[in-house]
Design an enzyme around this catalytic site. Structure first.
Site, PDB file in Angstrom:
ATOM      1  N   LYS A   1       9.539 -90.266  -3.045  1.00 25.68           N
ATOM      2  CA  LYS A   1      10.710 -90.428  -2.715  1.00 25.68           C
ATOM      3  C   LYS A   1      11.025 -91.690  -2.113  1.00 25.68           C
ATOM      4  O   LYS A   1      10.277 -92.396  -1.824  1.00 25.68           O
ATOM      5  CB  LYS A   1      10.847 -89.220  -1.604  1.00 25.68           C
ATOM      6  CG  LYS A   1       9.927 -89.343  -0.443  1.00 25.68           C
ATOM      7  CD  LYS A   1      10.301 -88.347   0.645  1.00 25.68           C
ATOM      8  CE  LYS A   1       9.356 -88.230   1.630  1.00 25.68           C
ATOM      9  NZ  LYS A   1       9.292 -87.045   2.547  1.00 25.68           N
TER      10      LYS A   1
ATOM     11  N   CYS B   1       5.670 -80.169  10.889  1.00 22.83           N
ATOM     12  CA  CYS B   1       4.620 -80.944  10.019  1.00 22.83           C
ATOM     13  C   CYS B   1       4.553 -82.383  10.360  1.00 22.83           C
ATOM     14  O   CYS B   1       5.728 -82.912  10.715  1.00 22.83           O
ATOM     15  CB  CYS B   1       4.516 -80.359   8.741  1.00 22.83           C
ATOM     16  SG  CYS B   1       5.642 -81.354   7.811  1.00 22.83           S
TER      17      CYS B   1
END
Length: 570
Positions: free
Chosen positions: A214, A479
């Site tokens: 990304k 996370c």
């Protein structure tokens, strides 16, 4: 020798999926037509990200459904592409209607990347939802996946004339850096196939396998770092000469994600390559992307972001290659001063006759609650507002460009629905969380559902030590992927297990320094016990105007992170 050994390593699995995808088509149409399951196959789960959505399941229901021998309760999260977070009131009403009709949550959620996303979309509704967005002049292409994603640009109402010059660059970057494949138009919008032989279709910038990972871009207008520009792969920092845009400082190599226990992964803030004039900006952006395309790590996705390319290849080498590809020479970086990061709530004067009203929306979740009919209130405003709506990167919303003559009516509606007039603490207004449980498959702990309660505990500590007036940037993620940019928070919590978090302290208040882990895998009780004496020391020893993150570094309570590769884990 090292480069040769690297080239001989097997490619990451996603690379093969992209190669075989026929420019992001995969077998998505076949999976969409399969009514036996609510899911897509493994390869298509990766391809649909490029179209803007992720497959998820309700983890609150997972065990019960497994006991009943049912497949997980699959649904999808779709994220829209809204450059700079700006949409019209008509678009707002349309996207809200879509949420009510085609999602199980019947709501939208403003994201930390200045756009909105839907949760709880059944597979049978995805196509209708995307077509509804298209009718409203919106889309979700490249909102996720290994491409340049939604381009951010801070609203900055106090410098509206400069924003009017800078915001179009966010739009242009978003449009020009899109993949050129017709897959999105063919699959979701029923557009006629342009290429009878899809081998003839080319991706001039991305190539057949797109980027290794990304890629995130932001445009910032100093002195406000609302978009956390240095946490992005690519940043354009506007440099003004008076009220005119002179050009941009270009930054590269930021990114928040890491992996618990893996010292080869780490968050990183971007380096500044130098200054370019506006007409050079697009060539530089494309050069950065194509260099990352060709130099990035396609063997290990954990090391595939641009930040690792720069660490591995060297900043000077990367800069020289970008200059060569763009045909430009960076000038010396211009002086930049960032003095704030969060949103400024309430009314602010723009240029001419315009006003802007920024509303606090907890976690960006647009729902009606018994004591706060937020969704209904925003619909009521959208039906009469003649300006635009601006989503912020802190998950709040600005009712922008309100004429003086309509200011009173807009304020009355905001007050009627409880959106305006209630005080929140300075810290609560600066803080945010990712979605995490129950829908995110990566979440290890709560974030969105936990943030309000944790902030109440932090506010109590501040009040006890009489520092409640000082805003502290608090961020929580479920996370270490870092969607809410926790590693750039003065107090950052990153989920490790149910009810347990790593605690990070010491980032600068304005987003120019990372924080560092001080507690690992701890409970709320232990985290608050660690913060309590620090807050007392801060109250007693801080300098005038000194932020909490700066104090814990100056006091020696936390070691500063200067070089992420060596200092973050060291």
């Amino acid at each position: 020798m090292a480069d040769k050994q690297e080239s001989q390593r097997p490619l990451a699995a996603n690379e093969g999926m992209k190669t075989k995808s026929r420019h992001l088509r995969g077998s998505i149409e076949h999976g969409l037509a399969d009514g036996v399951t609510g899911s897509f196959n493994e390869s298509d789960q990766q391809m649909i990200k490029f179209h803007g959505f992720y497959q998820q399941d309700d983890r609150d229901e997972r065990a019960e459904r497994q006991a009943q021998k049912l497949e997980p309760h699959y649904s999808f999260m779709l994220r829209a592409r809204v450059p700079g977070g700006v949409c019209t009131p008509e678009q707002w009403l349309a996207l809200d209607d879509i949420a009510a009709e085609l999602t199980s949550y019947h709501s939208i959620r403003l994201t930390t990347r200045q756009t909105f996303q839907y949760h709880g979309i059944a597979k049978r509704n995805i196509k209708a939802l995307i077509q509804g967005l298209d009718k409203a002049g919106l889309d979700s292409i490249a909102a996720c996946g290994d491409v340049n994603r939604n381009v951010m640009c801070n609203p900055n109402p106090l410098q509206s004339s400069l924003h009017q010059q800078v915001y179009p660059w966010a739009v242009r970057l978003s449009e020009d850096l899109l993949p050129k494949t017709q897959a999105y138009a063919e699959i979701w919008l029923d557009k006629e196939k342009i290429f009878s032989n899809q081998q003839d279709e080319v991706e001039p910038m991305y190539g057949d396998t797109y980027l290794p990972r990304k890629f995130k871009t932001a445009v910032a207008i100093p002195p406000h770092n609302d978009v956390d520009v240095y946490t992005n792969d690519l940043g354009f920092i506007a440099i003004a000469h008076g009220d005119e845009l002179a050009g941009f400082n270009v930054s590269v190599g930021g990114g928040m994600g890491s992996t618990h226990g893996d010292v080869n992964t780490f968050p990183r803030l971007a380096d500044v390559l130098g200054f370019v004039e506006p007409e050079q900006a697009m060539d530089v952006a494309k050069a950065v992307i194509t260099t990352q395309r060709d130099w990035g790590n396609r063997h290990d996705r954990k090391r595939a972001r641009l930040k690792y390319t720069i660490e591995d290849k060297g900043l000077d080498n990367f800069k020289a290659e970008v200059e060569r590809r763009a045909g430009v020479k960076f000038g010396p970086a211009r002086p930049v001063n960032f003095d704030s990061r969060g949103d400024r709530f309430g009314w602010h004067k723009g240029t001419g006759d315009s006003w802007h009203l920024t509303l606090y929306l907890e976690n960006g979740r647009i729902v009606d609650k018994p004591d706060l009919p937020m969704r209904s209130g925003l619909r009521a405003i959208a039906k009469v507002h003649k300006g635009d709506f601006r989503m912020t990167s802190s998950q709040n919303l600005m009712i922008a460009n309100v004429p003086e003559s309509e200011k009173e009516a807009i304020q009355a509606l905001a007050q009627e629905y409880g959106l305006y007039g209630k005080s929140i603490s300075a810290t609560r207004g600066q803080s945010m969380a990712c979605v995490a449980l129950p829908t995110c498959p990566l979440a290890m702990a709560e974030a969105e559902r936990y943030l309000p309660d944790f902030l109440t505990q932090v506010e109590a500590l501040q009040a006890r030590h009489q520092v409640a007036e000082q805003p502290i940037v608090v961020r929580i993620t479920g996370c270490p992927n870092g969607c809410a940019r926790p590693f750039a928070a003065e107090i950052g919590l990153v989920g490790k297990a149910e009810g347990r978090y790593n605690l990070y302290l010491g980032a600068s208040h304005v987003g120019t320094r990372l924080n560092k882990m001080v507690l690992e895998n701890e409970t709320e009780e232990a985290i608050l016990a660690h913060l309590d004496p620090l807050m007392a020391q801060y109250a007693a020893e801080r300098n005038p105007g000194e932020a909490f993150g700066d104090f814990v570094i100056r006091s020696g309570a936390v070691a500063p992170v200067y070089q992420a590769a060596t200092d973050f884990h060291g």
